[in-house]
Design a protein around this motif. Structure first.
Motif, PDB file in Angstrom:
ATOM      1  N   LEU A  13     -78.836 -12.719 101.299  1.00 44.29           N
ATOM      2  CA  LEU A  13     -80.224 -12.250 101.215  1.00 44.29           C
ATOM      3  C   LEU A  13     -81.243 -13.345 101.495  1.00 44.29           C
ATOM      4  N   ASP A  14     -80.798 -14.602 101.619  1.00 44.85           N
ATOM      5  CA  ASP A  14     -81.719 -15.723 101.869  1.00 44.85           C
ATOM      6  C   ASP A  14     -82.608 -15.500 103.079  1.00 44.85           C
ATOM      7  N   VAL A  15     -82.133 -14.768 104.066  1.00 46.16           N
ATOM      8  CA  VAL A  15     -82.917 -14.533 105.279  1.00 46.16           C
ATOM      9  C   VAL A  15     -84.221 -13.785 104.971  1.00 46.16           C
ATOM     10  N   LEU A  16     -84.273 -13.094 103.836  1.00 45.70           N
ATOM     11  CA  LEU A  16     -85.475 -12.344 103.471  1.00 45.70           C
ATOM     12  C   LEU A  16     -86.531 -13.194 102.773  1.00 45.70           C
ATOM     13  N   TRP A  96     -79.997  -3.826 107.359  1.00 43.09           N
ATOM     14  CA  TRP A  96     -80.489  -3.607 105.993  1.00 43.09           C
ATOM     15  C   TRP A  96     -80.650  -2.110 105.798  1.00 43.09           C
ATOM     16  N   GLN A  97     -80.080  -1.583 104.712  1.00 48.46           N
ATOM     17  CA  GLN A  97     -80.236  -0.158 104.412  1.00 48.46           C
ATOM     18  C   GLN A  97     -80.490   0.042 102.930  1.00 48.46           C
ATOM     19  N   LEU A  98     -81.448   0.920 102.641  1.00 47.53           N
ATOM     20  CA  LEU A  98     -81.727   1.389 101.291  1.00 47.53           C
ATOM     21  C   LEU A  98     -81.470   2.886 101.299  1.00 47.53           C
ATOM     22  N   LEU A  99     -80.801   3.389 100.252  1.00 42.72           N
ATOM     23  CA  LEU A  99     -80.411   4.796 100.235  1.00 42.72           C
ATOM     24  C   LEU A  99     -80.622   5.366  98.841  1.00 42.72           C
ATOM     25  N   ARG A 100     -81.315   6.489  98.766  1.00 39.62           N
ATOM     26  CA  ARG A 100     -81.518   7.195  97.498  1.00 39.62           C
ATOM     27  C   ARG A 100     -81.126   8.648  97.713  1.00 39.62           C
ATOM     28  N   GLU A 101     -79.930   8.996  97.213  1.00 32.66           N
ATOM     29  CA  GLU A 101     -79.422  10.352  97.395  1.00 32.66           C
ATOM     30  C   GLU A 101     -78.982  11.010  96.089  1.00 32.66           C
ATOM     31  N   ALA A 116     -82.984  -0.804 108.770  1.00 33.98           N
ATOM     32  CA  ALA A 116     -83.705  -1.839 109.509  1.00 33.98           C
ATOM     33  C   ALA A 116     -82.731  -2.862 110.061  1.00 33.98           C
ATOM     34  N   GLN A 117     -83.238  -3.629 111.012  1.00 33.37           N
ATOM     35  CA  GLN A 117     -82.458  -4.700 111.623  1.00 33.37           C
ATOM     36  C   GLN A 117     -83.307  -5.965 111.636  1.00 33.37           C
ATOM     37  N   VAL A 118     -82.723  -7.055 111.155  1.00 27.88           N
ATOM     38  CA  VAL A 118     -83.377  -8.360 111.237  1.00 27.88           C
ATOM     39  C   VAL A 118     -83.255  -8.838 112.673  1.00 27.88           C
ATOM     40  N   GLY A 119     -84.361  -9.318 113.232  1.00 29.37           N
ATOM     41  CA  GLY A 119     -84.350  -9.823 114.604  1.00 29.37           C
ATOM     42  C   GLY A 119     -83.501 -11.076 114.736  1.00 29.37           C
ATOM     43  N   ASP A 121     -84.255 -13.883 115.790  1.00 30.46           N
ATOM     44  CA  ASP A 121     -84.974 -15.085 115.364  1.00 30.46           C
ATOM     45  C   ASP A 121     -85.008 -15.230 113.844  1.00 30.46           C
ATOM     46  N   GLY A 122     -84.632 -14.186 113.121  1.00 28.68           N
ATOM     47  CA  GLY A 122     -84.653 -14.209 111.662  1.00 28.68           C
ATOM     48  C   GLY A 122     -86.035 -14.053 111.076  1.00 28.68           C
ATOM     49  N   ASP A 123     -87.054 -13.966 111.911  1.00 28.14           N
ATOM     50  CA  ASP A 123     -88.433 -13.894 111.441  1.00 28.14           C
ATOM     51  C   ASP A 123     -89.096 -12.548 111.702  1.00 28.14           C
ATOM     52  N   SER A 124     -88.298 -11.561 112.032  1.00 30.91           N
ATOM     53  CA  SER A 124     -88.838 -10.214 112.231  1.00 30.91           C
ATOM     54  C   SER A 124     -87.802  -9.199 111.748  1.00 30.91           C
ATOM     55  N   ILE A 125     -88.319  -8.088 111.270  1.00 35.29           N
ATOM     56  CA  ILE A 125     -87.479  -6.975 110.821  1.00 35.29           C
ATOM     57  C   ILE A 125     -88.151  -5.697 111.291  1.00 35.29           C
ATOM     58  N   ARG A 126     -87.393  -4.813 111.910  1.00 39.24           N
ATOM     59  CA  ARG A 126     -87.932  -3.523 112.340  1.00 39.24           C
ATOM     60  C   ARG A 126     -87.106  -2.423 111.703  1.00 39.24           C
ATOM     61  N   GLY A 127     -87.791  -1.478 111.083  1.00 47.29           N
ATOM     62  CA  GLY A 127     -87.059  -0.418 110.412  1.00 47.29           C
ATOM     63  C   GLY A 127     -87.831   0.878 110.352  1.00 47.29           C
ATOM     64  N   VAL A 128     -87.206   1.858 109.733  1.00 46.56           N
ATOM     65  CA  VAL A 128     -87.805   3.174 109.596  1.00 46.56           C
ATOM     66  C   VAL A 128     -87.397   3.783 108.254  1.00 46.56           C
ATOM     67  N   TRP A 129     -88.361   4.412 107.605  1.00 48.40           N
ATOM     68  CA  TRP A 129     -88.091   5.210 106.402  1.00 48.40           C
ATOM     69  C   TRP A 129     -87.933   6.660 106.846  1.00 48.40           C
ATOM     70  N   GLU A 130     -86.924   7.315 106.293  1.00 51.92           N
ATOM     71  CA  GLU A 130     -86.659   8.718 106.608  1.00 51.92           C
ATOM     72  C   GLU A 130     -86.495   9.504 105.316  1.00 51.92           C
ATOM     73  N   MET A 131     -86.786  10.807 105.401  1.00 47.74           N
ATOM     74  CA  MET A 131     -86.659  11.703 104.251  1.00 47.74           C
ATOM     75  C   MET A 131     -85.816  12.910 104.629  1.00 47.74           C
ATOM     76  N   TRP A 132     -85.161  13.456 103.639  1.00 45.67           N
ATOM     77  CA  TRP A 132     -84.384  14.690 103.807  1.00 45.67           C
ATOM     78  C   TRP A 132     -84.758  15.599 102.654  1.00 45.67           C
ATOM     79  N   ARG A 133     -85.561  16.598 102.955  1.00 53.04           N
ATOM     80  CA  ARG A 133     -85.973  17.572 101.938  1.00 53.04           C
ATOM     81  C   ARG A 133     -85.007  18.739 101.953  1.00 53.04           C
ATOM     82  N   ASP A 134     -84.825  19.366 100.798  1.00 51.03           N
ATOM     83  CA  ASP A 134     -83.959  20.543 100.730  1.00 51.03           C
ATOM     84  C   ASP A 134     -84.406  21.566 101.768  1.00 51.03           C
ATOM     85  N   GLY A 135     -83.469  22.148 102.445  1.00 51.85           N
ATOM     86  CA  GLY A 135     -83.761  23.136 103.466  1.00 51.85           C
ATOM     87  C   GLY A 135     -83.914  22.547 104.855  1.00 51.85           C
ATOM     88  N   SER A 136     -84.077  21.235 104.961  1.00 48.36           N
ATOM     89  CA  SER A 136     -84.192  20.640 106.300  1.00 48.36           C
ATOM     90  C   SER A 136     -82.801  20.279 106.791  1.00 48.36           C
TER      91      SER A 136
END
Length: 152
Positions: A13-16, A96-101, A116-119, A121-136
């Motif tokens: 986790l030091d990269v963070l 990097w992944q965070l999961l709440r199910e 997300a993915q650490v670039g 260079d170690g100095d950038s991270i690009r990611g996305v938050w997603e949701m899953w609602r009941d019925g979707s």
């Protein structure tokens, strides 16, 4: 998990660690950048993330711990709205992944994940938050999130 394996898991986790500019992309909104700081606490046994975020995101704090049974990570999340959540976390080879199910301190009105993915260079991270609602049908994009380190 022995003490050596625990220390290796924490070391990944030091990269963070450092101060980051955080930019969120919400559909149809222009949001100014926020700031996030990752730092070790309690003799390096936990990684703390403090985030100052502009609306519509709340200021937040998260504490990352190594699960002594699985060797995985757990992120304890708290924010200015009084929300408390518990995420299963993975972090390996820059992914990097965070999961709440499952329900935690609050009802599980929706499932949530951050990937997300650490670039290189170690100095950038690009990611996305997603949701899953009941019925979707599966996860759907909530918002994108990128980090750019400004200080180690």
């Amino acid at each position: 998990m022995d003490a050596t394996e625990r220390q290796e898991a924490l070391k990944r986790l030091d990269v963070l660690v450092g101060e980051w500019v955080v930019e969120a992309e919400f559909p149809g909104l222009e949001v100014p950048p926020g700031r996030s700081v990752f730092e070790w606490t309690l003799d390096g046994q936990f990684l703390v993330q403090r985030t100052e975020a502009p609306n519509p995101a709340p200021d937040s704090m998260a504490v990352v711990a190594v699960d002594p049974e699985t060797g995985g990570y757990t992120q304890h999340y708290y924010d200015a709205r009084g929300v408390v959540r518990l995420y299963a976390m993975t972090f390996a080879e820059g992914a990097w992944q965070l999961l709440r199910e499952t329900p935690d301190f609050s009802p599980l009105d929706f499932r949530q994940r951050f990937t997300a993915q650490v670039g290189e260079d170690g100095d950038s991270i690009r990611g996305v938050w997603e949701m899953w609602r009941d019925g979707s049908e599966g996860y759907q994009r909530d918002f994108s999130l990128s980090y750019r380190r400004i200080r180690r």
